[in-house]
Design a protein around this motif. Structure first.
Motif, PDB file in Angstrom:
ATOM      1  N   SER A   1       0.817  -1.216   0.000  1.00 48.45           N
ATOM      2  CA  SER A   1       0.000   0.000   0.000  1.00 48.45           C
ATOM      3  C   SER A   1       0.846   1.260   0.000  1.00 48.45           C
TER       4      SER A   1
ATOM      5  N   SER B   1      -4.220  -4.706   9.619  1.00 51.21           N
ATOM      6  CA  SER B   1      -4.740  -4.785   8.249  1.00 51.21           C
ATOM      7  C   SER B   1      -5.099  -6.198   7.831  1.00 51.21           C
TER       8      SER B   1
ATOM      9  N   GLU C   1      -8.976  -7.395   7.227  1.00 52.71           N
ATOM     10  CA  GLU C   1      -9.589  -6.654   6.121  1.00 52.71           C
ATOM     11  C   GLU C   1      -9.059  -7.126   4.778  1.00 52.71           C
TER      12      GLU C   1
END
Length: 212
Positions: free
Chosen positions: A117, A157, A160
């Motif tokens: 990310s 994270s 998710e």
């Protein structure tokens, strides 16, 4: 092919047998008895025979095991000949080390893509694979259909991204996020790896030896 009735403890010993047999092949050993294999692996000869009998048995009375054939058969059981399409999420220090040094293809894995990310590292190459942004996961998974995901991401994270990846067709997770991943989906395989737990187990052994 492994049966659903085979215990997890037996399955977890198979990679150990595979590794030792590979080393024996490199050393030029062509056959070995369960007793000799016991000395190599640290397991009892009886345990080894019981484990192999879960898959039909591979040896011959009075001969032992053909090392190359046994290595090949265990490899098939483990699926190392399949080259399952895999993606790695998280290209930090751990992710980069995994991609560079793990030698996935000898373990039944074909690393197809690496994602992060952090836009500042997108476009970098690791193990000849260009790091892509996690925004591109949907398109990539649709085109390449990976079934395994390696998670080297923060624990916050993990759930998710796992939920998202399951919807994209991922069937198994090798999870290094320090979060015990338990996707609420049937048929999903999860191997949660806690390196800190392993280190503390070692510390326990040292602590108890020193305090005898």
């Amino acid at each position: 092919m492994a049966s659903n009735s085979v215990s997890t403890s037996v399955i977890k010993r198979l990679p150990r047998y595979y590794r030792f047999l590979g080393e024996l092949m490199l050393a030029g050993t062509t056959r070995i008895s369960s007793r000799e294999l016991s000395e190599k692996t640290g397991l009892t000869a009886s345990q080894i025979r019981q484990d192999f009998n879960c898959f039909g048995g591979f040896g011959q009375q009075g001969y032992g095991y053909n090392v190359a054939e046994l290595h090949n058969e265990i490899g098939k059981i483990l699926g190392v000949d399949k080259r399952y399409g895999t993606i790695l999420i998280g290209a930090g220090n751990l992710g980069k080390a995994m991609a560079t040094h793990m030698n996935f293809e000898k373990r039944g894995i074909k690393l197809l893509g690496i994602f992060d990310s952090n836009r500042s590292i997108v476009g970098e190459k690791v193990a000849d694979i260009t790091i892509s942004h996690t925004d591109d996961l949907d398109k990539f998974c649709s085109e390449n259909q990976p079934i395994i995901a390696i998670l080297c991401i923060p624990k916050t994270s993990a759930q998710e991204i796992a939920d998202r990846l399951v919807k994209l067709g991922i069937k198994a997770f090798w999870n290094f996020s320090h979060y015990d991943l338990r996707p609420a989906y049937s048929g999903i395989i999860v191997e949660n790896v806690h390196l800190g737990d392993s280190l503390m187990t070692l510390a326990y052994g040292v602590n108890n030896n020193l305090n005898l």
